[in-house]
Motif scaffolding. Structure first.
Motif, PDB file in Angstrom:
ATOM      1  N   GLU A  30       0.343  -1.189   0.040  1.00  0.00           N
ATOM      2  CA  GLU A  30      -0.043  -0.058   0.273  1.00  0.00           C
ATOM      3  C   GLU A  30       1.202   1.231  -0.508  1.00  0.00           C
ATOM      4  O   GLU A  30       0.521   2.191  -0.552  1.00  0.00           O
ATOM      5  CB  GLU A  30      -1.052  -0.694   1.342  1.00  0.00           C
ATOM      6  CG  GLU A  30      -2.112  -0.686   1.046  1.00  0.00           C
ATOM      7  CD  GLU A  30      -3.070  -0.406   2.345  1.00  0.00           C
ATOM      8  OE1 GLU A  30      -3.331   0.313   2.871  1.00  0.00           O
ATOM      9  OE2 GLU A  30      -3.911  -1.880   2.341  1.00  0.00           O
ATOM     10  N   GLY A  31       1.707   1.302   0.301  1.00  0.00           N
ATOM     11  CA  GLY A  31       2.783   2.345   0.697  1.00  0.00           C
ATOM     12  C   GLY A  31       3.928   2.298  -0.530  1.00  0.00           C
ATOM     13  O   GLY A  31       4.888   3.032   0.435  1.00  0.00           O
ATOM     14  N   GLY A  32       3.719   1.842  -0.371  1.00  0.00           N
ATOM     15  CA  GLY A  32       4.776   1.362  -2.435  1.00  0.00           C
ATOM     16  C   GLY A  32       5.670   0.346  -1.943  1.00  0.00           C
ATOM     17  O   GLY A  32       5.587  -0.282  -1.024  1.00  0.00           O
ATOM     18  N   GLY A  33       6.249   0.076  -2.584  1.00  0.00           N
ATOM     19  CA  GLY A  33       7.023  -1.379  -2.737  1.00  0.00           C
ATOM     20  C   GLY A  33       6.562  -2.597  -3.231  1.00  0.00           C
ATOM     21  O   GLY A  33       5.094  -1.822  -3.681  1.00  0.00           O
ATOM     22  N   VAL A  34       7.755  -3.458  -2.992  1.00  0.00           N
ATOM     23  CA  VAL A  34       7.104  -5.147  -3.532  1.00  0.00           C
ATOM     24  C   VAL A  34       7.068  -6.125  -2.221  1.00  0.00           C
ATOM     25  O   VAL A  34       8.217  -5.813  -1.792  1.00  0.00           O
ATOM     26  CB  VAL A  34       7.342  -5.339  -4.148  1.00  0.00           C
ATOM     27  CG1 VAL A  34       6.909  -6.471  -4.724  1.00  0.00           C
ATOM     28  CG2 VAL A  34       7.908  -4.698  -5.908  1.00  0.00           C
ATOM     29  N   GLU A  35       5.661  -7.000  -1.976  1.00  0.00           N
ATOM     30  CA  GLU A  35       6.195  -7.939  -1.306  1.00  0.00           C
ATOM     31  C   GLU A  35       6.599  -9.024  -2.195  1.00  0.00           C
ATOM     32  O   GLU A  35       5.439  -9.577  -2.750  1.00  0.00           O
ATOM     33  CB  GLU A  35       5.160  -7.699   0.179  1.00  0.00           C
ATOM     34  CG  GLU A  35       4.686  -8.930   0.645  1.00  0.00           C
ATOM     35  CD  GLU A  35       3.952  -8.465   1.047  1.00  0.00           C
ATOM     36  OE1 GLU A  35       3.356  -9.839   2.489  1.00  0.00           O
ATOM     37  OE2 GLU A  35       2.468  -8.213   1.182  1.00  0.00           O
ATOM     38  N   SER A  36       7.840  -9.819  -1.471  1.00  0.00           N
ATOM     39  CA  SER A  36       7.547 -11.118  -2.022  1.00  0.00           C
ATOM     40  C   SER A  36       7.210 -12.250  -0.882  1.00  0.00           C
ATOM     41  O   SER A  36       7.969 -11.968   0.107  1.00  0.00           O
ATOM     42  CB  SER A  36       9.191 -11.098  -2.339  1.00  0.00           C
ATOM     43  OG  SER A  36       9.248 -10.650  -3.165  1.00  0.00           O
ATOM     44  N   LEU A  37       6.359 -12.661  -1.107  1.00  0.00           N
ATOM     45  CA  LEU A  37       5.806 -14.300  -0.599  1.00  0.00           C
ATOM     46  C   LEU A  37       6.526 -15.373  -0.976  1.00  0.00           C
ATOM     47  O   LEU A  37       6.797 -16.127  -2.387  1.00  0.00           O
ATOM     48  CB  LEU A  37       4.453 -14.143  -0.619  1.00  0.00           C
ATOM     49  CG  LEU A  37       3.756 -13.377   0.195  1.00  0.00           C
ATOM     50  CD1 LEU A  37       2.385 -13.106   0.370  1.00  0.00           C
ATOM     51  CD2 LEU A  37       4.093 -13.122   1.887  1.00  0.00           C
TER      52      LEU A  37
END
Length: 304
Positions: A206-213
């Motif tokens: 939401e605040g920017g950037g990427v989440e990797s799972l």
């Protein structure tokens, strides 16, 4: 037949591996191929092929002559295309390389439109998912999905390949619907092993950037179409491009989950060798691709 026809027959025999395959490619009879080959050998005074009942192979002299013949025909084709360039009429052989699934689902269904508009273009569509050197492999234009990298090739972005997390209604009924990306860790996930790393699915924060799972997959395959089939069969969740599953979403065979969590979508783009003059056939096909797949509109839904 003239001498150029005999050179074409020679190269067709070498590249096809037999007289019958050369005849099929050139749309003439095998006896005509055999007759022209014999006349060519008589005129040159050398045997070009060693022939047995099971095998056809070039002699040393035949190998040298074949390489020269191929170069001569390539020069002739270039000269003809040069004249076509001056008139602006697309013509000649156009070799296009595209990813397997994208080529089948998106490119092939619209090729008739291009070919009817350009009747003098002979299109050779090759489908594979490996990286190639277009110049080395004689490819005029490459379609790829991913990140455009700096290279000696000219690149033109078409659009984004939007990715969705999908599952069958049956799977969601049995296992429940994930509400956040973190919930995926409790589900069976079908992984596309051509991606690196294949066990990671990414989502925008939401605040920017990427989440990797990092996910423990229930199944993996290099073939993205296999992943789609297994997802429809209820074996797990899959992260697939919208152009691949658009019809399945409309029919209800698959449902989108985590629709509020977007992934960083790769680009769909074209590449062609910058060292070559952009001929009318290449330019016309690039323009056609831009018209069909360019922009941010939902072009994948036009065939639904």
């Amino acid at each position: 037949m003239d001498r150029f026809d005999q050179l074409r027959i020679l190269t067709a025999i070498v590249e096809g591996g037999s007289l019958s395959e050369a005849a099929r490619k050139l749309n003439i009879t095998p006896s005509a191929v055999s007759k022209q080959l014999s006349q060519l050998e008589d005129r040159l005074g050398v045997r070009l092929f060693n022939r047995t009942t099971r095998k056809l192979s070039l002699t040393d002299e035949g190998g040298v002559f074949y390489e020269r013949a191929r170069a001569i025909l390539a020069d002739l084709a270039e000269a003809e295309e040069s004249l076509a360039s001056q008139s602006g009429q697309p013509r000649g052989r156009l070799v296009v390389d595209a990813p397997v699934a994208f080529g089948r689902y998106c490119v092939a269904p619209v090729l008739g439109e291009f070919l009817r508009a350009n009747p003098e273009v002979h299109l050779d569509l090759r489908l594979n998912d490996r990286l190639i050197d277009p110049i080395e492999e004689g490819v005029d234009l490459v379609i790829r999905i991913g990140q455009m990298k700096d290279s000696a090739l000219i690149g033109r972005r078409l659009s984004k390949s939007r990715r969705l997390v999908v599952a069958s209604p049956d799977y969601l009924k049995k296992k429940g619907r994930p509400k956040t990306p973190e919930d995926l860790k409790a589900h069976a996930c079908l992984l596309h092993s051509l991606r690196r790393p294949q066990s990671e699915w990414q989502f925008m924060k939401e605040g920017g950037g990427v989440e990797s799972l990092s996910l423990a997959g229930a199944f993996e395959s290099v073939d993205i179409e296999v992943i789609r089939v297994l997802a429809i069969d209820g074996l797990g969740l899959a992260q697939l491009p919208v152009w691949l599953v658009a019809r399945d979403l409309e029919s209800g065979a698959l449902e989108e989950v985590l629709s509020g969590h977007l992934s960083p979508d790769p680009d769909i783009f074209t590449l062609y060798p910058s060292a070559r003059h952009l001929s009318p056939k290449v330019r016309s096909f690039v323009d056609f691709l831009v018209e069909r797949f360019g922009g941010e509109r939902a072009w994948w839904a036009t065939k639904l």
